[in-house]
Write a protein that holds these residues in place. Structure first.
Motif, PDB file in Angstrom:
ATOM      1  N   THR A 128      26.407  46.752   1.008  1.00  0.00           N
ATOM      2  CA  THR A 128      25.183  46.971   0.246  1.00  0.00           C
ATOM      3  C   THR A 128      25.518  47.679  -1.059  1.00  0.00           C
ATOM      4  OG1 THR A 128      22.947  47.873   0.388  1.00  0.00           O
ATOM      5  CG2 THR A 128      24.707  49.196   1.351  1.00  0.00           C
ATOM      6  N   SER A 129      24.516  48.080  -1.829  1.00  0.00           N
ATOM      7  CA  SER A 129      24.769  48.724  -3.115  1.00  0.00           C
ATOM      8  C   SER A 129      24.775  50.240  -2.974  1.00  0.00           C
ATOM      9  CB  SER A 129      23.692  48.331  -4.134  1.00  0.00           C
ATOM     10  OG  SER A 129      22.458  48.952  -3.823  1.00  0.00           O
ATOM     11  N   VAL A 130      25.396  50.905  -3.951  1.00  0.00           N
ATOM     12  CA  VAL A 130      25.434  52.366  -3.965  1.00  0.00           C
ATOM     13  C   VAL A 130      24.017  52.936  -4.040  1.00  0.00           C
ATOM     14  CG1 VAL A 130      26.132  54.385  -5.310  1.00  0.00           C
ATOM     15  CG2 VAL A 130      27.749  52.510  -4.938  1.00  0.00           C
ATOM     16  N   ASP A 131      23.168  52.352  -4.868  1.00  0.00           N
ATOM     17  CA  ASP A 131      21.792  52.844  -5.005  1.00  0.00           C
ATOM     18  C   ASP A 131      21.034  52.741  -3.681  1.00  0.00           C
ATOM     19  OD1 ASP A 131      22.148  53.501  -7.635  1.00  0.00           O
ATOM     20  OD2 ASP A 131      21.264  51.651  -8.426  1.00  0.00           O
ATOM     21  N   GLU A 132      21.273  51.650  -2.951  1.00  0.00           N
ATOM     22  CA  GLU A 132      20.602  51.485  -1.660  1.00  0.00           C
ATOM     23  C   GLU A 132      21.087  52.517  -0.640  1.00  0.00           C
ATOM     24  OE1 GLU A 132      19.524  46.762  -1.313  1.00  0.00           O
ATOM     25  OE2 GLU A 132      21.635  47.328  -1.311  1.00  0.00           O
ATOM     26  N   VAL A 133      22.387  52.783  -0.661  1.00  0.00           N
ATOM     27  CA  VAL A 133      22.945  53.792   0.245  1.00  0.00           C
ATOM     28  C   VAL A 133      22.366  55.162  -0.074  1.00  0.00           C
ATOM     29  CG1 VAL A 133      25.054  55.069   0.823  1.00  0.00           C
ATOM     30  CG2 VAL A 133      25.094  52.576   0.731  1.00  0.00           C
ATOM     31  N   ARG A 134      22.327  55.492  -1.351  1.00  0.00           N
ATOM     32  CA  ARG A 134      21.805  56.790  -1.776  1.00  0.00           C
ATOM     33  C   ARG A 134      20.341  56.951  -1.349  1.00  0.00           C
ATOM     34  NH1 ARG A 134      22.974  60.323  -6.266  1.00  0.00           N
ATOM     35  NH2 ARG A 134      21.108  61.466  -6.901  1.00  0.00           N
ATOM     36  N   ALA A 135      19.532  55.944  -1.641  1.00  0.00           N
ATOM     37  CA  ALA A 135      18.105  56.012  -1.314  1.00  0.00           C
ATOM     38  C   ALA A 135      17.885  56.113   0.193  1.00  0.00           C
ATOM     39  CB  ALA A 135      17.383  54.788  -1.879  1.00  0.00           C
ATOM     40  N   ALA A 136      18.666  55.367   0.968  1.00  0.00           N
ATOM     41  CA  ALA A 136      18.503  55.372   2.424  1.00  0.00           C
ATOM     42  C   ALA A 136      18.861  56.730   3.017  1.00  0.00           C
ATOM     43  CB  ALA A 136      19.370  54.285   3.044  1.00  0.00           C
ATOM     44  N   LEU A 137      19.924  57.349   2.507  1.00  0.00           N
ATOM     45  CA  LEU A 137      20.341  58.645   3.046  1.00  0.00           C
ATOM     46  C   LEU A 137      19.360  59.747   2.672  1.00  0.00           C
ATOM     47  CD1 LEU A 137      24.194  58.412   2.465  1.00  0.00           C
ATOM     48  CD2 LEU A 137      23.001  58.416   4.655  1.00  0.00           C
ATOM     49  N   ILE A 138      18.826  59.691   1.461  1.00  0.00           N
ATOM     50  CA  ILE A 138      17.832  60.680   1.048  1.00  0.00           C
ATOM     51  C   ILE A 138      16.567  60.531   1.897  1.00  0.00           C
ATOM     52  CG2 ILE A 138      16.273  61.345  -0.833  1.00  0.00           C
ATOM     53  CD1 ILE A 138      18.554  60.790  -2.772  1.00  0.00           C
ATOM     54  N   ALA A 139      16.150  59.284   2.116  1.00  0.00           N
ATOM     55  CA  ALA A 139      14.951  59.031   2.929  1.00  0.00           C
ATOM     56  C   ALA A 139      15.170  59.464   4.372  1.00  0.00           C
ATOM     57  CB  ALA A 139      14.589  57.559   2.863  1.00  0.00           C
ATOM     58  N   LYS A 140      16.353  59.183   4.907  1.00  0.00           N
ATOM     59  CA  LYS A 140      16.670  59.533   6.292  1.00  0.00           C
ATOM     60  C   LYS A 140      16.556  61.030   6.527  1.00  0.00           C
ATOM     61  CE  LYS A 140      20.602  59.633   9.477  1.00  0.00           C
ATOM     62  NZ  LYS A 140      22.055  59.368   9.611  1.00  0.00           N
ATOM     63  N   ASP A 141      17.026  61.822   5.564  1.00  0.00           N
ATOM     64  CA  ASP A 141      17.008  63.272   5.720  1.00  0.00           C
ATOM     65  C   ASP A 141      15.727  63.914   5.202  1.00  0.00           C
ATOM     66  OD1 ASP A 141      19.499  63.130   6.826  1.00  0.00           O
ATOM     67  OD2 ASP A 141      20.583  63.683   5.019  1.00  0.00           O
ATOM     68  N   GLY A 142      14.829  63.115   4.616  1.00  0.00           N
ATOM     69  CA  GLY A 142      13.572  63.645   4.116  1.00  0.00           C
ATOM     70  C   GLY A 142      13.739  64.634   2.984  1.00  0.00           C
ATOM     71  N   LEU A 143      14.676  64.365   2.098  1.00  0.00           N
ATOM     72  CA  LEU A 143      14.994  65.310   1.024  1.00  0.00           C
ATOM     73  C   LEU A 143      14.116  65.100  -0.204  1.00  0.00           C
ATOM     74  CD1 LEU A 143      18.895  65.087   1.130  1.00  0.00           C
ATOM     75  CD2 LEU A 143      17.438  66.794   2.237  1.00  0.00           C
ATOM     76  N   ALA A 144      13.795  66.199  -0.884  1.00  0.00           N
ATOM     77  CA  ALA A 144      13.125  66.111  -2.171  1.00  0.00           C
ATOM     78  C   ALA A 144      14.143  65.833  -3.274  1.00  0.00           C
ATOM     79  CB  ALA A 144      12.370  67.402  -2.475  1.00  0.00           C
ATOM     80  N   ARG A 145      15.359  66.369  -3.105  1.00  0.00           N
ATOM     81  CA  ARG A 145      16.456  66.120  -4.041  1.00  0.00           C
ATOM     82  C   ARG A 145      17.757  66.454  -3.322  1.00  0.00           C
ATOM     83  NH1 ARG A 145      18.955  70.729  -5.661  1.00  0.00           N
ATOM     84  NH2 ARG A 145      17.770  72.683  -5.812  1.00  0.00           N
ATOM     85  N   LEU A 146      18.859  65.986  -3.877  1.00  0.00           N
ATOM     86  CA  LEU A 146      20.155  66.388  -3.351  1.00  0.00           C
ATOM     87  C   LEU A 146      20.435  67.836  -3.743  1.00  0.00           C
ATOM     88  CD1 LEU A 146      22.497  63.329  -3.989  1.00  0.00           C
ATOM     89  CD2 LEU A 146      21.092  63.845  -1.999  1.00  0.00           C
ATOM     90  N   GLY A 147      21.227  68.512  -2.925  1.00  0.00           N
ATOM     91  CA  GLY A 147      21.626  69.865  -3.262  1.00  0.00           C
ATOM     92  C   GLY A 147      22.590  69.873  -4.433  1.00  0.00           C
ATOM     93  N   LYS A 148      22.800  71.047  -4.998  1.00  0.00           N
ATOM     94  CA  LYS A 148      23.741  71.226  -6.102  1.00  0.00           C
ATOM     95  C   LYS A 148      24.761  72.294  -5.699  1.00  0.00           C
ATOM     96  CE  LYS A 148      20.307  70.031  -9.637  1.00  0.00           C
ATOM     97  NZ  LYS A 148      20.958  68.749  -9.985  1.00  0.00           N
ATOM     98  N   PRO A 149      25.957  72.265  -6.283  1.00  0.00           N
ATOM     99  CA  PRO A 149      26.964  73.270  -5.931  1.00  0.00           C
ATOM    100  C   PRO A 149      26.462  74.700  -6.074  1.00  0.00           C
ATOM    101  CG  PRO A 149      27.990  71.499  -7.161  1.00  0.00           C
ATOM    102  CD  PRO A 149      26.508  71.234  -7.192  1.00  0.00           C
ATOM    103  N   GLU A 150      25.622  74.963  -7.079  1.00  0.00           N
ATOM    104  CA  GLU A 150      25.115  76.328  -7.257  1.00  0.00           C
ATOM    105  C   GLU A 150      24.184  76.756  -6.128  1.00  0.00           C
ATOM    106  OE1 GLU A 150      23.008  73.801 -10.544  1.00  0.00           O
ATOM    107  OE2 GLU A 150      24.966  73.844  -9.517  1.00  0.00           O
ATOM    108  N   ASP A 151      23.523  75.785  -5.471  1.00  0.00           N
ATOM    109  CA  ASP A 151      22.699  76.116  -4.306  1.00  0.00           C
ATOM    110  C   ASP A 151      23.572  76.671  -3.176  1.00  0.00           C
ATOM    111  OD1 ASP A 151      20.431  75.066  -5.607  1.00  0.00           O
ATOM    112  OD2 ASP A 151      20.818  73.058  -4.812  1.00  0.00           O
ATOM    113  N   VAL A 152      24.702  76.017  -2.950  1.00  0.00           N
ATOM    114  CA  VAL A 152      25.620  76.459  -1.904  1.00  0.00           C
ATOM    115  C   VAL A 152      26.256  77.792  -2.294  1.00  0.00           C
ATOM    116  CG1 VAL A 152      27.546  75.804  -0.422  1.00  0.00           C
ATOM    117  CG2 VAL A 152      26.067  74.029  -1.376  1.00  0.00           C
ATOM    118  N   GLY A 153      26.532  77.957  -3.592  1.00  0.00           N
ATOM    119  CA  GLY A 153      27.082  79.223  -4.075  1.00  0.00           C
ATOM    120  C   GLY A 153      26.152  80.386  -3.801  1.00  0.00           C
TER     121      GLY A 153
END
Length: 248
Positions: free
Chosen positions: A207-232
């Protein structure tokens, strides 16, 4: 947390970019003397330059192959001889391949464990006496795959699960020795590494990268991906006095 980290020495493996870089930047901004360890001297130098723009102390850097025992020993000698102490150890090194199970080579499996798992184990063992003296902290950056098996991420899931178990077990020793041991399972975070994983998953699933990205975000119910500074920011909290009761 004002001045809480001034005078403390923080080693971040995998600190040259991605989540490790974000964690190193967070501690440096709070006044800690950070030491970044990774395999690429060029990446380390670039990270130190970027972090130094917003920190009182420029990070020290040491290039070594953390997949190897002698590489971990070199980092330990550098920190112990240069600073004579280590207050916080952050294990963030490691990149495991995604892909279809039958296409993953023996080398990919060996490499996945060599850096992320065994690198972590060795650094913990080497630095433990210094951490015990400092009543310090270990923070292992693991990943959500430790608890969410996925057929397209079998190496990463297996390595993360091993690190999760190791961290929980080591925290028991930490209770006796006065070292706080905790883990962060960040999930998907906006890094170059995650972009690579999206491409590997897309290839495995046809499949496409965009489809993978959208599916994983939807699966986890995320508003956005995390950022390194969030983990920091989370790592800063876990190593603070306010988080002292949090163990394992």
């Amino acid at each position: 947390m004002a001045n809480e980290y001034a005078g403390k020495v923080v080693l971040v493996s995998g600190g040259s970019r991605g989540i490790g870089g974000g964690i190193a930047a967070a501690f440096a901004a709070e006044g800690a003397q950070t030491v970044l360890a990774a395999s690429s001297q060029a990446n380390l130098d670039a990270a130190a330059e970027a972090i130094a723009r917003n920190a009182a102390l420029r990070p020290d850097v040491y290039a070594a192959d953390l997949r190897r025992e002698d590489g971990c020993e070199q980092v330990f000698r550098y920190v112990s001889q240069r600073h004579g102490r280590c207050d916080i150890l952050v294990n963030s090194a490691g990149a495991t391949r995604a892909g279809a199970f039958m296409s993953l080579s023996e080398e990919a499996w060996q490499d996945g464990f060599a850096l992320k798992f065994f690198g972590c184990v060795r650094l913990c063992r080497l630095f433990w006496p210094l951490l015990k003296t400092a009543h310090g902290n270990v923070v292992n950056i693991i990943g959500g795959a430790a608890r969410t098996p996925d057929p397209e991420f079998l190496i990463g899931g297996s390595v993360n699960a091993a690190m999760h178990n190791f961290t929980k077990g080591l925290s028991g020793l930490g209770k006796r020795d006065g070292v706080n041991v905790n883990a962060i399972l960040p999930g998907m975070t906006e890094t170059e590494r995650v972009g690579q994983l999206f491409r590997q998953r897309a290839e495995a699933a046809g499949t496409s990268v965009d489809e993978v990205r959208a599916a994983l975000i939807a699966k986890d119910g995320l508003a956005r991906l995390g950022k390194p500074e969030d983990v920091g920011a989370l790592a800063l909290f876990l190593c603070s006095e306010r988080a002292r009761p949090i163990q394992g």
